[in-house]
Structures are given as C-alpha cells and as structure tokens.
Design an enzyme around this catalytic site. Structure first.
Site, PDB file in Angstrom:
ATOM      1  N   GLY A 109       0.780  -1.240   0.000  1.00 52.40           N
ATOM      2  CA  GLY A 109       0.000   0.000   0.000  1.00 52.40           C
ATOM      3  C   GLY A 109       0.808   1.286   0.000  1.00 52.40           C
ATOM      4  O   GLY A 109       0.242   2.365   0.067  1.00 52.40           O
ATOM      5  N   CYS A 866      29.351  -8.429  26.736  1.00 57.43           N
ATOM      6  CA  CYS A 866      28.260  -8.164  27.668  1.00 57.43           C
ATOM      7  C   CYS A 866      27.690  -6.767  27.514  1.00 57.43           C
ATOM      8  O   CYS A 866      26.825  -6.359  28.262  1.00 57.43           O
ATOM      9  CB  CYS A 866      28.702  -8.413  29.109  1.00 57.43           C
ATOM     10  SG  CYS A 866      30.029  -7.325  29.631  1.00 57.43           S
TER      11      CYS A 866
HETATM   12  C1  PEP Z   1      29.865  -2.011  28.853  1.00 54.75           C
HETATM   13  O1  PEP Z   1      30.535  -0.995  29.012  1.00 54.75           O
HETATM   14  O2  PEP Z   1      29.630  -2.491  27.739  1.00 54.75           O
HETATM   15  C2  PEP Z   1      29.299  -2.700  30.021  1.00 54.75           C
HETATM   16  C3  PEP Z   1      28.657  -3.843  29.858  1.00 54.75           C
HETATM   17  O3  PEP Z   1      29.394  -2.100  31.197  1.00 54.75           O
HETATM   18  P1  PEP Z   1      28.467  -0.917  31.711  1.00 54.75           P
HETATM   19  O4  PEP Z   1      27.359  -0.764  30.726  1.00 54.75           O
HETATM   20  O5  PEP Z   1      28.003  -1.312  33.052  1.00 54.75           O
HETATM   21  O6  PEP Z   1      29.403   0.234  31.713  1.00 54.75           O
END
Ligand code: PEP
Ligand code: MG
Length: 926
Positions: A109, A866
C-alpha cells in the site's frame, strides 16, 4: 545500461519473459506474475517495466524514460490485445488495464495503483452495450476517474479534516436518492457520478479529464515511478532498511472484473493463518467488488473458507443463520471456485516453500490470479510455520531456523493483560483480532497526534475509521491501533501484523467523530486523551488502562529454541543482577550470567546507607567499617544469584561506576545521611563537592577504584568466595568468574588479580575448603584492546564491554548522543546508532584484534560480550565471525540471541562451503 537493453517483460497465456528469480529487475509482483504463468495458472496477460527504468526516471526524468520504453510498451499492448481479443482505445471493445507498482521488497500500500485504465465516455458506452451490464461499466469508470485523479492529477482533500471531494459527491447523491450503500446505485446514478466527478476535476485542475487511453497510460506509469519517492514510501523504506536505489517496477495488466455481478468477486487468500501460523487455508472476499474494496475496509469482507467463516461468526457474535444468510463463505457460495483457488494456493506454497499471500478475482465464474507473494506474518506465526514446515518436511532444520527473524521473537515475549485487572475491566466492544498482543494507551484520532504525543512521552492508541498508508508514522508511534472498519486484510491489519503491533480492526459498533474527537460505543463516550485498552488476540476493546503481565510461550517456541541448540556454537548468557532476573533468563535458556553488575545491588534498602558511608568515609578505617556492614548483604545477594544459576558460570563484576553516583544529591537525603554518620550537613556537602569530577565516565571508576581502594575489591571478592563456599556446603555447584572493569593497562589488571587471589586464598584458609573460580577482565577501554596480549597474561577471560568501548572509540558520551545522533542518522553520517548495532568497521576491529591477541597469549582464553550489542542479531553474527565463545544480554533478549547465534553458525557454515574454492578469506573493510 546500453540503449538496446530490454526494458519491458511480457507474460500471459502460460508464457513469460521473466520468472521468480528476477525480482531485482521485475519487482516481486512482476516476477511472480511471470512465474504463475510458467506454472500454468490463470493470470491475465500483461507486462512489467523494469526497476532499472525507475532509476532512469529518478536520474533523467519523464521524457527520457517514456522515449526509452515507448516502442516496447506499444508492442506489449498489441500482444495483450491479441490475447484478450480487444483493442486498447477501441470505442466498442476496449482493452482496460491496471497499472501497479511492485518493488523487490513488498511495500504493501505504500505506492500507487490505478485500475480500469482505458475508459472514456465513448468506450464506456460501447462496453456497456457489449457486456449488457451498464451498471458495472459506469461503476468501473467512476472508480477509474477517482483513482486517476487522486494519483496522477493529485486531487485530494485540502486538509486532514476536509472531506474527500469524490466521497462528498457520492454522499450527496446518496442523500438525494435516499440510499445507504454504493451497491444500491443504478447504472444511471453511476453515470451521473461520472459526470459530476469530471466536472469537479475540471473545476479544480482547470483541464478536462484525459480521454485518450495512451495519455492515461503514460500518466499512470510516471505516477507509479513518482510514488517510489512519496513520503510514506520513503519512510517505509527507512523503517525496513530497503535501499532507495532498488526502485519500483511498473506492472500493466489486462483488467479482470470482480464487480460484474453476483457471480463475480475479489479477495485475498493466505495458505496459512498469518496471525497464528495455523495450517489452514484462509482469507476474505467480497462479492461484486474490486480489489481495493477489500483492502480499504469499506465493506465488511466475508471469509473464504467455511471453517474461517464459522470462527469469525463466533468471535463477532453473529448467529449461524445470520452468518449463512448475510456472510456466507466462498466455500458455500462458489464451491468449485473455492476448490480451484485452494488447489492453486497449495501448489504455490509447495512451489515457493513458504506461506503465500494471494490476490484473486472471480469474473463471471472464472478465477484469475493477480498476485502471489510470501505472506507477512506475526512473530508467533513465523515460529509456528517454521517449526511445522520443518516437521512436514518442507524445510530443513537450518532453513526453518533462518526463516524466523530473531527480533520478531520479541512479540511472543511481549506482555499480555494482567488477568485480575482484565476481569474487572469494562468491555467497550468487539472488533477483529487483527494483530495479537495487548496495548493500553491514550486515545488519539490522527496519526500526527500519535507521533506528537508519543514524542512527549505519552502512551497512545491510534483510533481511526480505517487507516491508510498516510497513517504509517502514527501507527509506528502508537502502542496499538483500533479501526472501526476493515477486515483482517485491511490496511491496518496487514501493516500492524507486519510491525508486530497490536491491532483490533472492524469494530463496527464504534462511532468515531473526527471533528469532536470522540469515540462512542453504545452509551459510553470517550474523548481524545482518555485511556483505552486493546487485545489484539481476541479483538476485545476495554475502557481505561489495564496492566500487563509477561507472555506464556508455546510448544512451537520451545521446539524452535531446541533447534537452535543443534546449530549454535556460541553460548548465550544473561546480564542479571537479581535472582529473579537470573531465573527468568534461565527459563529462556540462558547458559550462565555474563555480567552481574554488583553496583546494582547497592541501591536497595539499608545497603545504600552503608555504601554511602563507605564512599564518604574520611579514611581506610572508616571505609573498612562501612565495608564490614556491606559484606553480609553482598554475600547474601550473591548466594541468591549463584544459587539461581546453579551449575552454570556466573561472571560477577567488581564495582565499576564513579562513586559520586551513589552519594545523596537531594537535601532531605543529605540530612538523613549526615545524621546517620553523625556529621553536619555542611561537612557532608563539602565532601560531596570534593568528589565532583569533570568527566566522571573517564574518572575515578572501574579498576581505578579497586586499585586505589583495594579494600573494596577485597570485600567484594570475599563476598563472592564466601557465597560460593556456603553454597558448596549445601551441595550447590557454582562457577564464579570475577571480572575486573575498565582495565586499560596490564599492570592495572595484575594489581587487581593479586588482590582477588590473595583474598580468595585467605577465605579458603578460613573455611578449610576451596572452590574453582576465574579472574578475567572487561575489554572496554580501547587501550586494553591494543595491549590485549599483555593483559591476557593475567586475565583468564575477556568480556567485551561494548557500551564503553563504543563510547571511547567514537568519543561519544553514552548519555548525550540525543543532540546529534538523530541528525547523523537522518543524514547518513552514521548508518545505525552504534550503541545499539555494533560498529563492525571500527569498534569491531578493536574486538577482532583483541580476541586474536588474547588468544595468541592464552589459547584457552574465554571470550564474551556483555555490552548491549550482545542481544542484537547483526552484532551477534559479527561476534560469531571473530570467534567469541558467548554473548550475554538482558533476560528477555536471550531467545533472540539464541536464534541469532544459531543463524550466525548456519550462515557461516554456508559461507565456508561456498568459499571452499576461494582460499583467501576476505578481510574486513576498515
Ligand atoms: C559495557 O561498558 O559495555 C558494560 C557492559 O558495562 P556498563 O554498561 O556497566 O558500563
Ligand atoms: Mg562498561
């Protein structure tokens, strides 16, 4: 492109110059029309003007393109004439055509379409005589004038509250004739509408409505090319990452008519249920109608299958007698055609090995296929179809996994209404369950308002009579969409499902008044700003705000997740700081904790007081006294988390943030703190002032804290080791990994490691017991990546903290990108927000280098990520490519990460297979 290159591809009578593989050149619609011809299916003849002409149009303009395609278009029209047995421009037996867009990616669309092109006053009379069905002819003609005038001549309402001038003429005539529905117009009425439309067009545009079919055709072709750059198409492309240079093709096809009477119809069919994924042939149709009637939601469409029709009647509260009389299924009204359509649908699904979304028209008892494409579907349907198609042997396990977009799993994990609240809620009415999920928000009636209110931080539900592609931005901004008109294939329903957004459509008992900005249902009237709640899975609409709870997951979801384990080589851990989060993540299949931010435990209850005492202490003695208070609390928290993750590794990071983040900033809490510490407020404030840093993110934080105040690292290490030893006594296995934050130099790491090991040995001696633990570091300072081999001498694992690594590599403050990032994204300075999608060319290169350097020093070094990117599918794919062992993300992203990890392994495997002749792997471009 040389001038001799073909620009037009014809199809018809089971022959075609293109095929399904040619989507780039012919767009999805054109390529599939060719393919359906090659499969011997009934498709009206036509031709496709290639997407390359769209690029030429953008670069060179109208006359260059028209000159280029003119001869080929004329030849193709002649071919259509001979197949259809009529003539383009004839007064007695005119060939009528549709002109439609169709790009490589489906953009439902977003671009323009024109139907019934080729009609003028003379050919309408001729056709009316020939068919003996003047009502149908004048109906088609008035539709053509309206569409053409809107799309090519740009005759539209002046503002959002103004009425459509064409609709106004129709409404006026209905009043005069005292009728309610368009279907009640006679041929004479429709002829009058044609006359009134043309007069209005002349008045507004200053020229006559074009009567020459060739002029109409060139106008329509250029309008379709223009529509590639209209605002909503541009926005849709941005939203879906569709490159502008793909362009659209133009499909010109002989018209077939679903509005020729009661043995004609038009509709849309799906080979499986696009909402739930269930393997049932389903769809909607309208008798005596043209395609846009189904999509626009002007009339309530009927279900094609008997089963679907019965289900619809139950949910709409329609009795079986009423259903059979007023809304019978196609299976009941035209059983033979239904069977033919179903057979074609199943053949198409088998051929494309995917659920098909099919458009069809029935002209006087003959079925015609107008389009097939892989159907858009909800996240839940994506999962169910993939799992079942694997079980049915249609797809391999790898193909089934690649069919599900990881991000779409989010929809399955979304909250539903909280049951207790729901029971108390007032039901306002019932619509169709167009797109599942639950949404609660304040009512807005206009898309612009939805955008504005959402920007102000409000939660909104967009309420419309029906939506059009113009409403797209508002639909994106809203939590949910409610329409009073339209079926399951209306614009609102299709687009909302595509977005995975809750939508209830066709709430016919609702009276919406745009002028007064009110919504009426029975005696209840709601106004703009009032709260409303929608259940997109049942179609129920509730008054007020209803709280939500987490979704429950289906067996198909589990089956898909189990499949991921057969392919993923990277593990998926979670970022969790509480036992509850850890348990939730474990239920989603997390294989450990990749980041436990110990500071997050410091904010609750009495802990924050002890933390503040520690920070504000004058000396080591004072700090130690405060740390002694913190130790049992920290140990208890850690016991909870380690227990929740029994048998799995848990990475616990030592204190990271700048200390001033913990100090009281408001006067009341400063007073309380001063009393607690038995000092004056002034002394406390002076202490806080001395802690101020110009750039706290680059200041006294991370391992710099632990090295300058080793007693903090000692207390935290003790808490971790004691927690693990206490659990060992209860026969609970733990695998703590102690992580040092913000390391930049090997010496920083060595110093921290010594503190950790010394403390751990001390605790072991006290307990007369040992446990295994690891000591590693975050890699989040660019320097750490540069000297990673040296750091690996004392680090047993690296975890890439890509939040800080991105911040420091770009030199962008994590907290202040709002001022420039939107501009950078809009202007193409950055492709993505680097804090959401890993910058592979910059930050990624540091990771790649650090991983290689680390492994060169310590071959068994464990590598993880992380930062937020650990839950982003494209970043996960990159992590796989550089040999990361695990990604870690928030609990609700764990399933997404598991699927992304499996897909990365499958794609990588495929690449390796196809590259086996090419010995030189490609280097990443910097
Ligand atoms: C990062 O820096 O990617 C991390 C996981 O640590 P924070 O976000 O706690 O600084
Ligand atoms: Mg960090």
């Amino acid at each position: 492109m040389t001038d001799t290159k073909k620009t037009v591809y014809t199809f018809g009578s089971k022959k075609a110059q293109g095929n399904a593989q040619m989507k780039d050149l012919l767009g999805g619609k054109g390529a599939n029309l060719c393919e359906m011809n090659l499969l011997g299916m009934p498709v009206p003849p036509g031709f496709t003007i290639s997407t390359e002409m769209c690029a030429l149009y953008s670069a060179g303009g109208r006359s260059i393109v028209l000159n280029r395609i003119k001869d080929e278009v004329q030849t193709a029209i002649t071919e259509m004439e001979s197949q259809m047995g009529n003539l383009f421009g004839s007064n007695t037996e005119p060939l009528l055509v549709s002109v439609r867009s169709g790009s490589r990616a489906s953009m439902p669309g977003m671009m323009d379409t024109i139907l019934n092109l080729g009609l003028n006053d003379k050919s309408a009379e001729g056709l009316a005589n020939k068919t003996g069905n003047p009502r149908f002819v004048w109906d088609s003609y008035r539709r053509f004038i309206q569409m053409y005038s809107e799309v090519v001549l740009h005759i539209k309402p002046l503002n959002r509250e103004a009425k459509n001038p064409f609709e106004e003429i129709i409404e006026e005539l209905k009043k005069v004739k005292n009728i309610k529905l368009d279907n009640e117009f006679t041929a004479e009425d429709l002829k009058e509408i044609v006359y009134l439309f043309k007069s209005m067009v002349k008045k507004v545009s200053g020229t006559d409505f074009p009567s020459d079919p060739w002029e109409q055709l060139w106008g329509a072709i250029t309008a379709v090319f223009d529509s590639w750059m209209n605002e909503r198409a541009v926005y849709y492309r941005q939203l879906n990452n569709i490159p502008e240079d793909w362009g659209t093709a133009v499909n010109v096809q002989a018209m077939v008519f679903g509005n020729m009477g009661i043995n004609s119809a038009t509709g849309v069919a799906f080979t499986r249920d696009a909402s739930t994924g269930e393997n049932i042939f389903n769809g909607e149709y309208l008798i005596n109608a043209q395609g846009e009637d189904v999509v626009a939601g002007i009339r309530t469409p009927q279900q094609i299958s008997l089963e679907g029709s019965k289900r619809w009647a139950t949910s709409a509260g329609v009795s079986e007698d009423e259903r059979f009389e007023k809304f019978p299924s196609l299976e009941e009204t035209m059983p033979k055609i239904f069977k033919e359509l179903q057979d074609i649908g199943l053949r198409l699904e088998e051929h494309y090995r995917d659920m098909q979304d099919i458009e069809f028209t029935i002209q006087e008892g003959q079925l015609w296929m107008l389009q097939t494409r892989n159907g858009k579907r909800t996240g839940a349907a994506m999962v169910k179809m993939s799992v079942e198609m694997f079980e049915e042997g249609i797809l391999t396990e790898k193909e089934a996994l690649l069919r599900v977009q990881p991000e779409r799993l989010d929809e399955l994990l979304h909250p539903v209404f909280e049951k207790n609240n729901l029971e108390k809620a007032v039901v306002l009415g019932q619509g169709l369950p167009a797109s599942p999920g639950a949404a609660s928000g304040q009512i807005v009636f206009f898309a612009e308002d939805a955008v504005k209110w959402a920007e102000e931080g409000k939660t909104v539900v967009l309420v419309r009579l029906e939506t059009s592609p113009e409403d797209l931005k508002g639909m994106v901004a809203a939590q949910g969409i409610l329409t009073a008109r339209g079926g399951m294939t209306s614009h609102a329903a299709v687009v909302a499902r595509g977005m995975g957004k809750c939508c209830v459509s066709g709430a016919e008992s609702f009276r919406i008044n745009y002028k007064t900005r009110t919504l009426k249902c029975g005696d209840i009237e709601l106004k703009e700003g009032d709260w409303i709640s929608l259940d997109g899975s049942t179609g129920k609409i509730y008054k007020g705000q209803i709280t939500t709870t987490a979704a429950t997951l289906s067996g198909d979801f589990d089956a898909l997740m189990n499949m991921t384990d057969n392919h993923a080589t990277m593990k998926v851990r979670t970022n969790a700081d509480t036992p509850q989060d850890a348990e939730a993540a474990r239920r989603f299949g997390a294989q450990g904790i990749g980041l436990c931010r110990t500071e997050h435990m410091f904010f609750e209850g009495d802990k924050i007081k002890a933390v503040r005492e520690m920070i504000l202490a004058e000396d080591k003695v004072g700090r130690n006294a405060a740390l002694a208070k913190l130790l049992p609390m920290q140990r208890q928290d850690l016991e909870g988390i380690l227990w929740a993750m029994e048998g799995l590794p848990v990475t616990i990071r030592l204190l990271d943030p700048p200390l001033h983040e913990f100090v009281p900033h408001e006067e009341a809490s400063q007073k309380e703190m001063a009393e607690e510490m038995d000092i004056s407020v002034a002394v406390l404030q002076e202490k806080i002032r001395t802690m101020h840093e110009s750039n706290p993110m680059l200041g006294h934080r991370g391992c710099r804290l632990g090295n300058t105040y080793p007693e903090i690292s000692e207390m935290q290490t003790r808490a971790i080791i004691e927690a693990a030893l206490n659990l060992k006594k209860a026969a609970i296995k733990t695998f703590p990994e102690i992580m040092i934050p913000l390391t930049g130099t090997p010496a920083e790491m060595e110093m921290q490691k010594k503190i950790v090991n010394k403390t751990a040995e001390q605790v072991f001696r006290e307990y007369g017991q040992r446990i295994d633990y690891k000591v590693g570091t975050m890699i989040e300072v660019p320097r750490a990546a540069l000297v990673a081999d040296k750091i690996a001498r004392s680090a047993e694992f690296f975890s890439f903290g890509t939040n800080d690594l991105t911040q420091m590599t770009f030199g962008y403050s994590r907290d202040d990108t709002g001022k420039f990032l939107p501009f950078y994204l809009e202007n193409g300075i950055l492709e993505n927000d680097p804090f959401q999608v890993l910058d592979q060319k910059g930050v990624g290169q540091l990771m790649k280098m650090a991983a290689a350097k680390g492994l060169s020093e310590r071959p068994d070094l464990k590598l993880g990520i992380c930062g937020e990117h650990g839950g982003d599918p494209s970043s996960i794919e990159f992590c796989h490519s550089i040999g990361i062992d695990y990604v870690s993300c928030s609990p609700f992203r764990v399933p997404i990460a598991r699927l992304a990890a499996a897909q990365a392994a499958i794609k990588n495997h495929k690449q390796i297979e196809s590259e086996s002749f090419n010995s030189q792997p490609e280097l990443l471009e910097i």
